[in-house]
Design a protein around this motif. Structure first.
Motif, PDB file in Angstrom:
ATOM      1  N   GLU A 258       0.293 131.196  60.375  1.00 24.41           N
ATOM      2  CA  GLU A 258      -0.457 130.906  59.146  1.00 24.41           C
ATOM      3  C   GLU A 258      -1.008 132.169  58.526  1.00 24.41           C
ATOM      4  O   GLU A 258      -0.964 132.357  57.307  1.00 24.41           O
ATOM      5  CB  GLU A 258      -1.590 129.925  59.455  1.00 24.41           C
ATOM      6  CG  GLU A 258      -1.116 128.533  59.820  1.00 24.41           C
ATOM      7  CD  GLU A 258      -2.277 127.609  60.159  1.00 24.41           C
ATOM      8  OE1 GLU A 258      -3.425 128.110  60.151  1.00 24.41           O
ATOM      9  OE2 GLU A 258      -2.040 126.419  60.430  1.00 24.41           O
ATOM     10  N   ASN A 259      -1.498 133.103  59.377  1.00 22.30           N
ATOM     11  CA  ASN A 259      -1.998 134.381  58.854  1.00 22.30           C
ATOM     12  C   ASN A 259      -0.883 135.178  58.212  1.00 22.30           C
ATOM     13  O   ASN A 259      -1.068 135.814  57.156  1.00 22.30           O
ATOM     14  CB  ASN A 259      -2.654 135.184  59.959  1.00 22.30           C
ATOM     15  CG  ASN A 259      -3.947 134.547  60.428  1.00 22.30           C
ATOM     16  OD1 ASN A 259      -4.569 133.788  59.680  1.00 22.30           O
ATOM     17  ND2 ASN A 259      -4.346 134.825  61.651  1.00 22.30           N
ATOM     18  N   MET A 260       0.301 135.164  58.858  1.00 23.46           N
ATOM     19  CA  MET A 260       1.439 135.874  58.272  1.00 23.46           C
ATOM     20  C   MET A 260       1.833 135.284  56.927  1.00 23.46           C
ATOM     21  O   MET A 260       2.103 136.013  55.954  1.00 23.46           O
ATOM     22  CB  MET A 260       2.629 135.833  59.248  1.00 23.46           C
ATOM     23  CG  MET A 260       2.448 136.635  60.514  1.00 23.46           C
ATOM     24  SD  MET A 260       3.872 136.499  61.595  1.00 23.46           S
ATOM     25  CE  MET A 260       3.294 137.407  63.037  1.00 23.46           C
ATOM     26  N   ASN A 261       1.854 133.967  56.882  1.00 21.35           N
ATOM     27  CA  ASN A 261       2.196 133.330  55.602  1.00 21.35           C
ATOM     28  C   ASN A 261       1.174 133.669  54.528  1.00 21.35           C
ATOM     29  O   ASN A 261       1.512 133.873  53.360  1.00 21.35           O
ATOM     30  CB  ASN A 261       2.262 131.807  55.783  1.00 21.35           C
ATOM     31  CG  ASN A 261       3.416 131.382  56.656  1.00 21.35           C
ATOM     32  OD1 ASN A 261       4.418 132.099  56.749  1.00 21.35           O
ATOM     33  ND2 ASN A 261       3.293 130.244  57.331  1.00 21.35           N
ATOM     34  N   GLU A 262      -0.092 133.746  54.945  1.00 20.42           N
ATOM     35  CA  GLU A 262      -1.130 134.106  53.977  1.00 20.42           C
ATOM     36  C   GLU A 262      -0.941 135.526  53.464  1.00 20.42           C
ATOM     37  O   GLU A 262      -1.081 135.802  52.277  1.00 20.42           O
ATOM     38  CB  GLU A 262      -2.499 133.946  54.626  1.00 20.42           C
ATOM     39  CG  GLU A 262      -3.657 134.227  53.670  1.00 20.42           C
ATOM     40  CD  GLU A 262      -4.995 134.068  54.355  1.00 20.42           C
ATOM     41  OE1 GLU A 262      -6.016 134.368  53.695  1.00 20.42           O
ATOM     42  OE2 GLU A 262      -5.013 133.657  55.526  1.00 20.42           O
ATOM     43  N   LEU A 263      -0.619 136.452  54.413  1.00 24.32           N
ATOM     44  CA  LEU A 263      -0.386 137.836  53.990  1.00 24.32           C
ATOM     45  C   LEU A 263       0.823 137.944  53.084  1.00 24.32           C
ATOM     46  O   LEU A 263       0.832 138.696  52.101  1.00 24.32           O
ATOM     47  CB  LEU A 263      -0.216 138.726  55.222  1.00 24.32           C
ATOM     48  CG  LEU A 263      -1.453 138.885  56.106  1.00 24.32           C
ATOM     49  CD1 LEU A 263      -1.111 139.674  57.375  1.00 24.32           C
ATOM     50  CD2 LEU A 263      -2.559 139.575  55.346  1.00 24.32           C
ATOM     51  N   ILE A 264       1.879 137.193  53.423  1.00 26.10           N
ATOM     52  CA  ILE A 264       3.082 137.219  52.566  1.00 26.10           C
ATOM     53  C   ILE A 264       2.767 136.679  51.187  1.00 26.10           C
ATOM     54  O   ILE A 264       3.184 137.223  50.153  1.00 26.10           O
ATOM     55  CB  ILE A 264       4.222 136.418  53.237  1.00 26.10           C
ATOM     56  CG1 ILE A 264       4.690 137.117  54.512  1.00 26.10           C
ATOM     57  CG2 ILE A 264       5.382 136.225  52.273  1.00 26.10           C
ATOM     58  CD1 ILE A 264       5.666 136.318  55.342  1.00 26.10           C
ATOM     59  N   ALA A 265       1.996 135.609  51.165  1.00 26.35           N
ATOM     60  CA  ALA A 265       1.627 135.035  49.859  1.00 26.35           C
ATOM     61  C   ALA A 265       0.778 136.004  49.059  1.00 26.35           C
ATOM     62  O   ALA A 265       0.939 136.154  47.847  1.00 26.35           O
ATOM     63  CB  ALA A 265       0.884 133.722  50.080  1.00 26.35           C
ATOM     64  N   ASP A 266      -0.156 136.718  49.778  1.00 19.79           N
ATOM     65  CA  ASP A 266      -0.973 137.701  49.063  1.00 19.79           C
ATOM     66  C   ASP A 266      -0.127 138.840  48.549  1.00 19.79           C
ATOM     67  O   ASP A 266      -0.376 139.386  47.458  1.00 19.79           O
ATOM     68  CB  ASP A 266      -2.067 138.245  49.985  1.00 19.79           C
ATOM     69  CG  ASP A 266      -3.101 137.178  50.299  1.00 19.79           C
ATOM     70  OD1 ASP A 266      -3.158 136.177  49.550  1.00 19.79           O
ATOM     71  OD2 ASP A 266      -3.857 137.318  51.275  1.00 19.79           O
ATOM     72  N   ALA A 267       0.911 139.258  49.356  1.00 16.71           N
ATOM     73  CA  ALA A 267       1.771 140.355  48.903  1.00 16.71           C
ATOM     74  C   ALA A 267       2.621 139.945  47.714  1.00 16.71           C
ATOM     75  O   ALA A 267       2.905 140.766  46.834  1.00 16.71           O
ATOM     76  CB  ALA A 267       2.668 140.821  50.065  1.00 16.71           C
ATOM     77  N   GLU A 268       3.045 138.699  47.688  1.00 12.52           N
ATOM     78  CA  GLU A 268       3.887 138.254  46.577  1.00 12.52           C
ATOM     79  C   GLU A 268       3.097 137.937  45.324  1.00 12.52           C
ATOM     80  O   GLU A 268       3.660 137.756  44.255  1.00 12.52           O
ATOM     81  CB  GLU A 268       4.668 137.009  47.009  1.00 12.52           C
ATOM     82  CG  GLU A 268       5.712 137.308  48.070  1.00 12.52           C
ATOM     83  CD  GLU A 268       6.436 136.053  48.498  1.00 12.52           C
ATOM     84  OE1 GLU A 268       6.025 134.955  48.020  1.00 12.52           O
ATOM     85  OE2 GLU A 268       7.390 136.148  49.275  1.00 12.52           O
ATOM     86  N   GLU A 269       1.762 137.843  45.488  1.00 14.51           N
ATOM     87  CA  GLU A 269       0.927 137.538  44.326  1.00 14.51           C
ATOM     88  C   GLU A 269       0.868 138.736  43.418  1.00 14.51           C
ATOM     89  O   GLU A 269       0.437 139.805  43.812  1.00 14.51           O
ATOM     90  CB  GLU A 269      -0.498 137.191  44.793  1.00 14.51           C
ATOM     91  CG  GLU A 269      -0.775 135.719  44.695  1.00 14.51           C
ATOM     92  CD  GLU A 269      -2.206 135.431  45.087  1.00 14.51           C
ATOM     93  OE1 GLU A 269      -3.073 136.257  44.820  1.00 14.51           O
ATOM     94  OE2 GLU A 269      -2.421 134.369  45.673  1.00 14.51           O
ATOM     95  N   GLU A 270       1.319 138.570  42.262  1.00 13.39           N
ATOM     96  CA  GLU A 270       1.272 139.630  41.259  1.00 13.39           C
ATOM     97  C   GLU A 270       0.912 138.998  39.919  1.00 13.39           C
ATOM     98  O   GLU A 270       1.499 138.014  39.512  1.00 13.39           O
ATOM     99  CB  GLU A 270       2.615 140.356  41.140  1.00 13.39           C
ATOM    100  CG  GLU A 270       2.960 141.198  42.338  1.00 13.39           C
ATOM    101  CD  GLU A 270       4.197 142.028  42.102  1.00 13.39           C
ATOM    102  OE1 GLU A 270       4.740 141.918  40.984  1.00 13.39           O
ATOM    103  OE2 GLU A 270       4.631 142.744  43.016  1.00 13.39           O
ATOM    104  N   ASP A 271      -0.072 139.580  39.311  1.00  8.26           N
ATOM    105  CA  ASP A 271      -0.426 139.137  37.981  1.00  8.26           C
ATOM    106  C   ASP A 271      -0.356 140.302  37.024  1.00  8.26           C
ATOM    107  O   ASP A 271      -0.072 141.450  37.420  1.00  8.26           O
ATOM    108  CB  ASP A 271      -1.818 138.502  37.979  1.00  8.26           C
ATOM    109  CG  ASP A 271      -2.851 139.422  38.566  1.00  8.26           C
ATOM    110  OD1 ASP A 271      -2.475 140.534  38.950  1.00  8.26           O
ATOM    111  OD2 ASP A 271      -4.032 139.019  38.647  1.00  8.26           O
ATOM    112  N   GLU A 272      -0.611 140.030  35.819  1.00  8.58           N
ATOM    113  CA  GLU A 272      -0.462 141.050  34.776  1.00  8.58           C
ATOM    114  C   GLU A 272      -1.444 142.196  34.964  1.00  8.58           C
ATOM    115  O   GLU A 272      -1.088 143.372  34.840  1.00  8.58           O
ATOM    116  CB  GLU A 272      -0.653 140.409  33.402  1.00  8.58           C
ATOM    117  CG  GLU A 272      -0.363 141.345  32.253  1.00  8.58           C
ATOM    118  CD  GLU A 272      -0.484 140.637  30.916  1.00  8.58           C
ATOM    119  OE1 GLU A 272      -0.428 141.309  29.885  1.00  8.58           O
ATOM    120  OE2 GLU A 272      -0.635 139.389  30.934  1.00  8.58           O
TER     121      GLU A 272
END
Length: 782
Positions: A258-272
């Protein structure tokens, strides 16, 4: 790293924190220096290793954030910024290994460069002072990701935000990093007490508290801020437990995933905003190739248009313009003033109108409540009248029947006396044989038939007795003049007593009509009708006048008026109309005393209803009098009745007019009574005139005289009535018919024995235009 210092680093178990938290903690790692020959025991070393300095979070611009209980601001970094940070750390570790500055350490090595003026100039010349130029429109900013070196005693911060004079610009991140490495290296080689170098720290060693023993490297437990294991257990993994069981290991593995998935999601999060920030950092570090800026288009010079020359205004035109402006302002001011005045007046009118409407609403509500109560009372009165009116009408009919019975008795006796007189001087009519049915009484016995001759003889004997009684009470002359007047509406004593008894019984019954009534409003109309209708007139005069409230009250009062005059014989009773209670009450109600006059003897003016006495007379009194006259109250042969009748009609005429339909109905009733009397005589006389077989009888001459005097009396009453009523309904023709058909034929047959004398009285009474032509001819032959 120097030989006299040993650095211990505590290895921690990988935690479940996010990658961003790990990166923020990387800069805050504290190195614990120690001397080999210090003589410290291993236990004390282990204790020192447990004590960790609280990591200080840094903002992006490098300033320290004050510690507090609040939430620490964490800057979210992208993958690209993390790579850039890792490259910077690698460049720092690739050079000379650095060791933390320890002011308590032993004597530094004697080898090392000295900070002389020549060396500093050389160092300044070799250090680049600017970064590659960027586009002109790009704003100058500092690198917020550059981290300053941190030690356990002091923090060195370089202020890169100050404005440079001239062409000096903010150095790049690489140059700052190289400068930091060089200064760190020089700091290690220079003696601790030497001040011949430029420090980048804004603070000095003397500014920090060294505790009670500045020369000792040992720190007392009470001097520290707190226990690191307990305070920072979340970051040191002190509270973590090693999973031993199979189920626990599965839970820990699930948490790691779950922590890995959270980190991956945070890394893929990109906004303007994040992408913009990354591009800006790349540009500042010189790692991004600048695209050639689009050169701005060279502006083309456009000369300003030359305005059209205008003529210089003259004083007259300016004065005229000012005058016009002043006139416009004056007009506008006048209009605004008038508008304000009109608005003020309108507001005043609206306020007055509001007050009027409020008063109207209050009045309407008061009016509605009052009329609701009035309507309820009127309905109760209507119910009362519906119950009592039949009893009143029954008693009125009973009274009229008594009067009619008395009138029939008198008319029958008078007709019998006339027939007796006619039979004496004209001869008796033969009695035709007729079969009469036997009459029986209540017990079934046969009533013997009366003999006409015997009955006539008995009537003559009774009349002689009455005449003798009258002659005894009057003089002889009066007796002769009054001969024929003895039958004026008088009954025998026994019949008269019975009539009085029956009349008193009717009056007692009229008092019993209201015997079961207890409410004062229904017993006396002055307590009910006058109260309610008077209040209606006083409070709501307009509606009272529009609804003819006075006539409505008269219509309701009619019951009590008729009840009061029940049993009243207008020709026998000497009471006048103004002696009744209803007359006085209506008279006072019709004349309300709204204000006292100076002369109290003056009669007050009539109210809006007019004289309600007239309305009551025309509504209730006249119809009742007409029924009484036609029912037998009026005897046309009675001089007393005719005098009382004239007085009564004149009294009624005061309250009304002769043109009133009800008043003409009264005159017509009197005319019908006279006409019925003449018709009764005309029905009997022609038979005797046609027979005309007189025989010698000493009573023939007095009998003729009595008959003529009785008809003369009837004529005298009609003529007297005609003087008042004029020729209404053909009274003149009725008089002519009485003289021509009833009086003159009988008088002409006994002209020498009293007929001429009676005709002279008749002609003297009659107006010239009513004397028949045969009478005129006969009287002229005298």
């Amino acid at each position: 790293m120097s030989e006299g210092s040993i650095t211990f680093k505590k290895r921690t178990k990988p935690s479940t924190r996010s990658k961003r938290d790990i990166e923020s903690d990387a800069d805050a790692t504290t190195e614990v220096p120690s001397e080999v020959g210090g003589g410290e025991s291993p236990i004390s070393l282990v204790t020192k290793l447990k004590k960790r300095v609280k990591p200080k979070s840094r903002l992006s611009f490098g300033a320290e954030e004050e510690e507090g209980d609040g939430e620490v601001f964490q800057l979210k970094k992208s993958n690209l910024s993390r790579k850039l940070e890792l490259s910077k750390q690698s460049s720092l570790t690739s050079g000379v290994l650095t060791s933390p500055f320890n002011p308590i350490a032993g004597t530094p090595p004697s080898t090392g460069p000295s900070y002389s003026a020549a060396y500093l100039n050389e160092l300044k010349a070799s250090t680049p002072s600017s970064r590659p130029r960027v586009a002109d429109d790009e704003s100058i900013s500092y690198d917020a990701d550059v981290s300053m070196g941190t030690s356990m005693y002091s923090t060195q911060v370089v202020d890169l935000t100050e404005d440079a004079e001239g062409d000096t610009v903010i150095p790049s991140g690489a140059s700052i990093t190289a400068a930091k490495e060089k200064r760190e290296r020089l700091r290690k080689t220079v003696a601790s007490g030497s001040e011949d170098y430029i420090s980048l720290s804004l603070t000095k060693k003397e500014n920090y508290s060294t505790g009670p023993h500045p020369s000792s490297r040992l720190v007392r437990e009470e001097d520290e801020l707190g226990e690191g294991d307990d305070e920072f257990a979340e970051y040191t993994s002190a509270q973590e437990r090693i999973a031993l069981g199979k189920k626990s290991r599965k839970v820990e593995a699930q948490k790691r995933r779950e922590n890995m998935n959270e980190l991956i999601a945070d890394a893929e999060e990109e906004d303007e905003e994040t992408m913009e920030w990354e591009q800006e950092q790349l540009r500042r570090g010189g790692l991004r190739t600048e695209s050639p800026a689009v050169s701005a288009q060279k502006p083309v010079y456009k000369p300003a248009p030359i305005p059209t020359p205008t003529q210089i205004p003259t004083l007259g035109a300016a004065v005229a313009s000012l005058s016009r402006a002043l006139a416009t302002l004056t007009t506008s001011h006048t209009q605004h003033t008038s508008s304000m005045v009109s608005m003020g007046d309108e507001r005043t009118r609206l306020d007055l109108r509001e007050k009027e409407l409020r008063s109207i609403i209050v009045t309407a509500e008061d009016k509605r409540s009052w009329f609701a109560a009035f309507r309820e009372w009127i309905e109760s009165v209507a119910t009362f009248l519906d119950e009592k009116y039949p009893l009143l009408e029954k008693l009125e009919d009973e009274h009229v029947s008594l009067l009619k019975e008395r009138s029939e008795m008198i008319a029958k006796r008078r007709l019998a006396e006339d027939e007796d007189d006619l039979s004496l001087f004209l001869g008796g009519l033969p009695t035709p044989p007729r079969e009469q049915l036997e009459e029986t009484d209540e017990l079934g016995r046969v009533i013997p038939q009366s003999n006409p001759t015997i009955v006539r003889r008995e009537r003559l004997a009774a009349r002689n007795l009455r005449r003798q009684h009258r002659l005894a009470s009057k003089s002889a002359r009066q007796n002769q003049e009054d001969e024929g007047f003895s039958t004026d509406s008088s009954l025998p004593p026994s019949d008269a007593a019975d009539f009085v008894t029956a009349t008193q019984k009717v009056k007692s019954k009229s008092r019993d009509v209201l015997a079961d009534v207890k409410a004062k409003d229904f017993l006396d109309p002055r307590a009910g009708l006058v109260k309610w209708f008077g209040e209606w007139r006083d409070r709501f005069g307009e509606t009272y006048t529009g609804a003819w409230g006075g006539l409505g009250m008269v219509g309701a009062w009619e019951f009590w008026t008729r009840l009061e005059i029940l049993g009243w014989d207008p020709l026998e009773d000497t009471r006048t109309l103004d002696t009744f209670n209803w007359y006085a009450a209506l008279h006072d109600y019709s004349r309300p005393r709204q204000q006292m006059d100076e002369d109290e003897d003056m009669e007050p003016e009539l109210g809006p209803d007019g004289d309600l006495v007239f309305a009551m007379i025309t509504t209730a009194v006249i119809p009742r009098v007409c029924k009484l006259l036609e029912g037998g109250s009026f005897d046309p042969y009675s001089g007393k009745h005719i005098r009382r009748l004239v007085d009564l009609v004149e009294e009624i005429e005061i309250s009304t007019t002769k043109e009133n339909a009800k008043f003409e109905m009264l005159l017509k009733s009197v005319f019908l009574v006279f006409q019925s009397a003449i018709k009764a005589t005309e029905a009997v006389l022609p038979n005797y005139l046609a027979l005309n077989r007189p025989h010698f009888d000493p009573e023939a001459i007095p009998a003729r005289r009595r008959f003529l005097v009785r008809q003369y009396k009837l004529l005298h009453n009609i003529v007297r009535w005609r003087r008042y009523a004029s020729d209404k309904f053909g009274l003149g023709l009725l008089v002519s018919a009485l003289v021509s058909d009833c009086i003159f034929p009988v008088a002409e047959g006994g002209w020498e024995v009293g007929g001429e004398e009676v005709m002279q009285k008749v002609v003297g009474v009659l107006p010239p235009e009513l004397v028949p032509v045969p009478v005129k001819v006969r009287m002229s032959l005298k």
